[in-house]
Design a protein around this motif. Structure first.
Motif, PDB file in Angstrom:
ATOM      1  N   CYS A 120       3.035  15.835  -2.151  1.00  0.00           N
ATOM      2  CA  CYS A 120       1.592  15.672  -1.957  1.00  0.00           C
ATOM      3  C   CYS A 120       1.137  14.224  -1.989  1.00  0.00           C
ATOM      4  CB  CYS A 120       0.822  16.451  -3.016  1.00  0.00           C
ATOM      5  SG  CYS A 120       1.188  18.187  -2.985  1.00  0.00           S
ATOM      6  N   PHE A 121       1.770  13.397  -2.807  1.00  0.00           N
ATOM      7  CA  PHE A 121       1.156  12.099  -3.069  1.00  0.00           C
ATOM      8  C   PHE A 121       1.955  10.901  -2.599  1.00  0.00           C
ATOM      9  CE2 PHE A 121      -0.334  14.973  -6.510  1.00  0.00           C
ATOM     10  CZ  PHE A 121      -1.641  15.091  -6.064  1.00  0.00           C
ATOM     11  N   SER A 122       3.180  11.099  -2.102  1.00  0.00           N
ATOM     12  CA  SER A 122       3.910   9.882  -1.750  1.00  0.00           C
ATOM     13  C   SER A 122       4.123   9.754  -0.246  1.00  0.00           C
ATOM     14  CB  SER A 122       5.234   9.814  -2.502  1.00  0.00           C
ATOM     15  OG  SER A 122       6.118  10.765  -2.004  1.00  0.00           O
ATOM     16  N   ASP A 123       4.235   8.511   0.193  1.00  0.00           N
ATOM     17  CA  ASP A 123       4.414   8.238   1.614  1.00  0.00           C
ATOM     18  C   ASP A 123       5.886   8.272   1.995  1.00  0.00           C
ATOM     19  OD1 ASP A 123       1.670   7.563   1.586  1.00  0.00           O
ATOM     20  OD2 ASP A 123       2.189   5.553   0.886  1.00  0.00           O
ATOM     21  N   ARG A 124       6.741   8.104   0.993  1.00  0.00           N
ATOM     22  CA  ARG A 124       8.139   7.890   1.315  1.00  0.00           C
ATOM     23  C   ARG A 124       8.974   8.328   0.119  1.00  0.00           C
ATOM     24  NH1 ARG A 124      10.050   1.722   2.097  1.00  0.00           N
ATOM     25  NH2 ARG A 124      12.292   1.997   2.291  1.00  0.00           N
ATOM     26  N   ALA A 125      10.115   8.894   0.405  1.00  0.00           N
ATOM     27  CA  ALA A 125      10.994   9.339  -0.674  1.00  0.00           C
ATOM     28  C   ALA A 125      12.362   8.675  -0.529  1.00  0.00           C
ATOM     29  CB  ALA A 125      11.145  10.854  -0.637  1.00  0.00           C
ATOM     30  N   VAL A 126      12.862   8.154  -1.621  1.00  0.00           N
ATOM     31  CA  VAL A 126      14.177   7.540  -1.616  1.00  0.00           C
ATOM     32  C   VAL A 126      15.026   8.263  -2.643  1.00  0.00           C
ATOM     33  CG1 VAL A 126      15.459   5.472  -2.283  1.00  0.00           C
ATOM     34  CG2 VAL A 126      13.456   5.274  -0.811  1.00  0.00           C
ATOM     35  N   LEU A 127      16.172   8.775  -2.175  1.00  0.00           N
ATOM     36  CA  LEU A 127      17.037   9.519  -3.086  1.00  0.00           C
ATOM     37  C   LEU A 127      18.251   8.662  -3.427  1.00  0.00           C
ATOM     38  CD1 LEU A 127      17.779  12.209  -4.499  1.00  0.00           C
ATOM     39  CD2 LEU A 127      18.884  12.888  -2.378  1.00  0.00           C
ATOM     40  N   LEU A 128      18.436   8.406  -4.697  1.00  0.00           N
ATOM     41  CA  LEU A 128      19.589   7.625  -5.140  1.00  0.00           C
ATOM     42  C   LEU A 128      20.719   8.562  -5.528  1.00  0.00           C
ATOM     43  CD1 LEU A 128      18.098   4.899  -7.536  1.00  0.00           C
ATOM     44  CD2 LEU A 128      18.616   4.697  -5.105  1.00  0.00           C
ATOM     45  N   ASP A 161      16.457   7.890   2.793  1.00  0.00           N
ATOM     46  CA  ASP A 161      15.262   7.059   2.742  1.00  0.00           C
ATOM     47  C   ASP A 161      14.368   7.515   3.879  1.00  0.00           C
ATOM     48  OD1 ASP A 161      13.319   5.153   2.782  1.00  0.00           O
ATOM     49  OD2 ASP A 161      14.678   3.433   2.910  1.00  0.00           O
ATOM     50  N   GLY A 162      13.291   8.207   3.552  1.00  0.00           N
ATOM     51  CA  GLY A 162      12.421   8.698   4.620  1.00  0.00           C
ATOM     52  C   GLY A 162      11.250   9.464   4.054  1.00  0.00           C
ATOM     53  N   SER A 163      10.637  10.304   4.881  1.00  0.00           N
ATOM     54  CA  SER A 163       9.511  11.101   4.411  1.00  0.00           C
ATOM     55  C   SER A 163      10.045  12.324   3.662  1.00  0.00           C
ATOM     56  CB  SER A 163       8.661  11.551   5.580  1.00  0.00           C
ATOM     57  OG  SER A 163       9.438  12.429   6.374  1.00  0.00           O
ATOM     58  N   PHE A 164       9.131  13.069   3.062  1.00  0.00           N
ATOM     59  CA  PHE A 164       9.547  14.268   2.356  1.00  0.00           C
ATOM     60  C   PHE A 164      10.206  15.246   3.326  1.00  0.00           C
ATOM     61  CE2 PHE A 164       8.825  18.520   0.579  1.00  0.00           C
ATOM     62  CZ  PHE A 164       9.435  18.338  -0.659  1.00  0.00           C
ATOM     63  N   ASP A 165       9.706  15.274   4.584  1.00  0.00           N
ATOM     64  CA  ASP A 165      10.285  16.173   5.587  1.00  0.00           C
ATOM     65  C   ASP A 165      11.714  15.777   5.941  1.00  0.00           C
ATOM     66  OD1 ASP A 165       8.146  17.871   5.752  1.00  0.00           O
ATOM     67  OD2 ASP A 165       7.071  16.572   7.175  1.00  0.00           O
ATOM     68  N   ASP A 166      11.947  14.443   6.024  1.00  0.00           N
ATOM     69  CA  ASP A 166      13.317  13.972   6.268  1.00  0.00           C
ATOM     70  C   ASP A 166      14.252  14.505   5.193  1.00  0.00           C
ATOM     71  OD1 ASP A 166      12.426  12.575   8.409  1.00  0.00           O
ATOM     72  OD2 ASP A 166      12.261  10.652   7.333  1.00  0.00           O
ATOM     73  N   LEU A 167      13.731  14.477   3.973  1.00  0.00           N
ATOM     74  CA  LEU A 167      14.511  14.937   2.832  1.00  0.00           C
ATOM     75  C   LEU A 167      14.828  16.422   2.998  1.00  0.00           C
ATOM     76  CD1 LEU A 167      15.259  13.336   0.224  1.00  0.00           C
ATOM     77  CD2 LEU A 167      13.377  14.508  -0.900  1.00  0.00           C
ATOM     78  N   LYS A 168      13.772  17.170   3.397  1.00  0.00           N
ATOM     79  CA  LYS A 168      13.902  18.618   3.523  1.00  0.00           C
ATOM     80  C   LYS A 168      14.868  18.997   4.648  1.00  0.00           C
ATOM     81  CE  LYS A 168      10.181  20.901   4.399  1.00  0.00           C
ATOM     82  NZ  LYS A 168       8.723  21.199   4.338  1.00  0.00           N
ATOM     83  N   ASN A 169      14.828  18.189   5.730  1.00  0.00           N
ATOM     84  CA  ASN A 169      15.640  18.528   6.897  1.00  0.00           C
ATOM     85  C   ASN A 169      17.048  17.957   6.849  1.00  0.00           C
ATOM     86  OD1 ASN A 169      13.346  19.766   7.801  1.00  0.00           O
ATOM     87  ND2 ASN A 169      12.660  17.985   8.971  1.00  0.00           N
ATOM     88  N   SER A 170      17.352  17.235   5.763  1.00  0.00           N
ATOM     89  CA  SER A 170      18.665  16.601   5.700  1.00  0.00           C
ATOM     90  C   SER A 170      19.769  17.653   5.628  1.00  0.00           C
ATOM     91  CB  SER A 170      18.740  15.697   4.481  1.00  0.00           C
ATOM     92  OG  SER A 170      20.082  15.362   4.217  1.00  0.00           O
ATOM     93  N   SER A 171      20.897  17.333   6.282  1.00  0.00           N
ATOM     94  CA  SER A 171      22.005  18.283   6.277  1.00  0.00           C
ATOM     95  C   SER A 171      23.000  17.965   5.172  1.00  0.00           C
ATOM     96  CB  SER A 171      22.710  18.235   7.637  1.00  0.00           C
ATOM     97  OG  SER A 171      23.107  16.894   7.882  1.00  0.00           O
ATOM     98  N   ASP A 172      22.757  16.868   4.447  1.00  0.00           N
ATOM     99  CA  ASP A 172      23.663  16.484   3.361  1.00  0.00           C
ATOM    100  C   ASP A 172      23.653  17.565   2.282  1.00  0.00           C
ATOM    101  OD1 ASP A 172      24.816  13.544   2.127  1.00  0.00           O
ATOM    102  OD2 ASP A 172      24.395  15.163   0.705  1.00  0.00           O
ATOM    103  N   PRO A 173      24.846  18.069   1.914  1.00  0.00           N
ATOM    104  CA  PRO A 173      24.887  19.161   0.931  1.00  0.00           C
ATOM    105  C   PRO A 173      24.246  18.779  -0.411  1.00  0.00           C
ATOM    106  CG  PRO A 173      27.102  18.280   1.388  1.00  0.00           C
ATOM    107  CD  PRO A 173      26.189  17.681   2.392  1.00  0.00           C
ATOM    108  N   GLY A 178       0.783  -1.220   0.000  1.00  0.00           N
ATOM    109  CA  GLY A 178       0.000   0.000   0.000  1.00  0.00           C
ATOM    110  C   GLY A 178       0.815   1.270   0.000  1.00  0.00           C
ATOM    111  N   GLN A 179       2.130   1.125   0.078  1.00  0.00           N
ATOM    112  CA  GLN A 179       2.953   2.326   0.135  1.00  0.00           C
ATOM    113  C   GLN A 179       3.202   2.905  -1.263  1.00  0.00           C
ATOM    114  OE1 GLN A 179       7.243   2.242   1.510  1.00  0.00           O
ATOM    115  NE2 GLN A 179       6.300   3.366   3.185  1.00  0.00           N
ATOM    116  N   THR A 180       3.265   4.240  -1.323  1.00  0.00           N
ATOM    117  CA  THR A 180       3.664   4.902  -2.555  1.00  0.00           C
ATOM    118  C   THR A 180       5.041   5.492  -2.323  1.00  0.00           C
ATOM    119  OG1 THR A 180       1.373   5.463  -3.032  1.00  0.00           O
ATOM    120  CG2 THR A 180       3.051   6.655  -4.237  1.00  0.00           C
ATOM    121  N   LEU A 181       6.014   4.927  -3.000  1.00  0.00           N
ATOM    122  CA  LEU A 181       7.388   5.343  -2.787  1.00  0.00           C
ATOM    123  C   LEU A 181       7.886   6.147  -3.979  1.00  0.00           C
ATOM    124  CD1 LEU A 181      10.264   3.216  -1.392  1.00  0.00           C
ATOM    125  CD2 LEU A 181      10.579   4.333  -3.582  1.00  0.00           C
ATOM    126  N   SER A 182       8.463   7.313  -3.697  1.00  0.00           N
ATOM    127  CA  SER A 182       9.028   8.108  -4.790  1.00  0.00           C
ATOM    128  C   SER A 182      10.514   7.836  -4.883  1.00  0.00           C
ATOM    129  CB  SER A 182       8.822   9.597  -4.540  1.00  0.00           C
ATOM    130  OG  SER A 182       7.479   9.917  -4.695  1.00  0.00           O
TER     131      SER A 182
END
Ligand SMILES: Nc1ncnc2c1ncn2[C@@H]1O[C@H](COP(=O)(O)OP(=O)(O)OP(=O)(O)O)[C@@H](O)[C@H]1O
Ligand SMILES: [Mg+2]
Lengths: 285, 249
Positions: free
Chosen positions: B211-219, B227-239, B35-39
């Protein structure tokens, strides 16, 4: 001797057909030869795997009857006019040229036999084969090639349809069936035009022409020569489908597939003809 | 261990794939619950499409494992793979519509091959599917007669034709106007809510991710960087992550 010659032709055919791959690998002198030999082996290896997959697909249920008929119709209607015109042209040429030589040897009464015999025995089959390999080989190479590079073949596999079966084996079977039929058309057009060109020089009725001509040929002349074109069809279908389905590198790749489908299949066809003629001579003396 | 794996629609472990000596994927580990929508995010050329193609068995990985509903697919033969593919849907990056068939026939193709629906039922289903992507009036058009965005939407309808439990979308909203893109995003969300559809969406569209995904994975460089929510992505300190986000918005 004959065998050695055929082998040489086969080698020459494949060597001339796969230079693209070799070119990409680059190198000069001995290295170039080496990579050329390598790519020839690679081609045969890949082609072998392809044929194995197609065979497996062909003999597993369900049979793709509708797609087969669609391809048969396609191939037939694509090549019919071309094959008829080519057959007719050969008939005319045979009519004119044979008269010239037979008159010189005082054997003009043999004219109908010689025309019909040469048409059925060799000219009709090989010309049909070469024309179809040009027309249909390029068509299959380009169509499957563009399906490959735009991922349509992958999409088919994702839908649970075996592309080797649905795309390749239907086309190969259609070629196999279509070629003998098209050969009959070429033969008929050739005989008709052969008669026309003779009767214009020295009037003779079509009935008499056929009667005289068919006296000279037996069923054993006609049948194997016509049926061997099924092998031509097999070659054209298999080689072109393989070239198409292994196409890569965008539109340029599609163009390459179409060209190489024609080049390789017509060369293989000529080589196969050498073997087939030899084989037929062995069995139908 | 075996048991927990079986409940997961997708479990990827140590997945690697190289092309001509260049490692495109270098040890990907990812499990996706039902049921998860992963970006799936990442710069162009990081291997998002490659990963999706591996997941549906179009290419074979060099090493690593992919389990779909608990079944290892990397070593499956054609027949078994086809059985698994019946519950999977795939939207190709370039739509990959059959160009000799009309849109209706394109969508009907999997239905014809994989279901026992009658022709009338199929026609109805095709109409409904095309309507859900706003193409109900273009059933009889050929792919060459429609725009890129329309192709994308038709490809989407075809991917959803068999009511798949798991769908891989390769850039479903690329080349679409913002309104249509939002509609497509909403469609995917609705399907996951209604039917528990699991989806992996390769995308560059940050709005859809939010808006539409439960989880975001950045390769990045063949690995999972975030690997986390959109907020995790936003709050990441990785340059790299901040640069990626700043550039996107
Ligand atoms: N069949 C192939 N042969 C060789 N290299 C390939 C092949 N497929 C993909 N690659 C390489 O793998 C890398 C990843 O490609 P991929 O298509 O997965 O990128 P992507 O993340 O989907 O990018 P985009 O966002 O632009 O779609 C690219 O560098 C590409 O050159
Ligand atoms: Mg991609």
């Amino acid at each position: 001797m004959r065998l050695a010659l055929s082998l040489f032709i086969t080698l020459a055919a494949t060597v001339s057909a796969v230079p693209v791959e070799a070119e990409r690998r680059g190198g000069a002198g001995l290295l170039a030869v080496q990579s050329l030999v390598l790519s020839v082996f690679e081609w045969f290896g890949q082609f072998g795997i392809f044929c194995q997959r197609v065979l497996k697909g062909t003999f597993s249920a369900p049979f793709e009857g509708r797609e087969f008929l669609r391809q048969l119709d396609n191939i037939g209607s694509q090549s019919l006019p071309l094959v008829a015109v080519a057959g007719a042209a050969i008939g005319v040429v045979l009519g004119l040229q044979t008269r010239e030589s037979l008159t010189r040897f005082g054997a003009t009464s043999m004219l109908p036999s010689v025309i019909i015999y040469s048409l059925m025995k060799e000219m009709g089959p090989i010309v049909t084969g070469l024309i179809v390999s040009g027309r249909v080989g390029a068509g299959i190479g380009a169509e499957l090639g563009s399906m490959k590079v735009t991922e349509q073949i992958d999409a088919m596999a994702v839908s649970g349809v075996n592309p080797y079966k649905y795309l390749a084996s239907t086309r190969i079977l259609a070629c196999l069936v279509a070629l003998p039929l098209l050969t009959l058309v070429a033969d008929a057009a050739g005989v008709l035009m052969g008669w026309l060109s003779s009767t214009l020089v020295k009037p003779i009725s079509l009935g008499l022409f056929l009667n005289m001509g068919l006296n000279g040929v037996s069923f054993g002349d006609f049948l194997p020569a016509t049926l061997k074109t099924s092998i031509f069809g097999l070659i054209i279908g298999a080689v072109s489908s393989y070239q198409g389905m292994s196409s890569r590198g965008g539109t340029e790749g599609v163009g390459r597939s179409a060209t190489s489908a024609v080049v390789i299949s017509s060369l293989f066809l000529i080589v196969a003809d050498v073997f087939l003629v030899r084989l037929i001579l062995l069995f139908f003396k | 261990m075996e048991n927990t794996d079986n409940t997961l629609p997708i479990a990827i472990a140590h997945l690697s794939k190289s092309f001509g000596g260049r490692k495109v994927l270098d040890g990907i580990d990812l499990t996706i619950p039902r049921g998860q929508t992963l970006s799936l995010l990442g710069r162009s050329g990081t291997g998002k499409s490659v990963l999706l193609r591996l997941l549906i068995g179009l290419d074979k990985p060099d090493s690593g494992s992919i389990r779909i509903d608990g079944e290892e697919i990397t070593s499956l033969g054609m027949d078994r793979l086809n059985r698994i593919r019946q519950k999977l849907g795939f939207l190709f990056q370039q739509a990959a519509l059959y160009d000799s068939l009309t849109l209706g026939e394109n969508v009907e193709f999997p239905l014809k091959r994989q279901t026992t629906l009658s022709p009338a039922e199929r026609t109805e289903k095709v109409r409904a599917l095309l309507a859900s992507v706003g193409l109900e009036r273009d059933v009889d058009k050929l792919p060459s007669e429609i725009s890129g965005g329309m192709k994308k939407r038709a490809g989407l309808a075809r991917a959803l034709a068999l009511d798949p439990a798991i769908v891989f979308f390769d850039e479903p909203t690329a080349g679409l106007d913002p309104i249509t893109a939002a509609e497509i995003g909403q469609l995917i969300t609705d399907l996951s809510k209604q039917r528990g559809m699991t989806s992996v969406v390769a995308t560059h569209d940050m709005h859809s991710v939010r808006c539409f995904s439960d989880r975001a994975v950045l390769l990045d460089k063949g690995r999972v960087l975030i690997d986390g929510s959109f907020d995790d992505l936003k709050n990441s300190s990785d340059p790299f992550v901040s640069e990626f986000l700043t550039a996107a918005v």
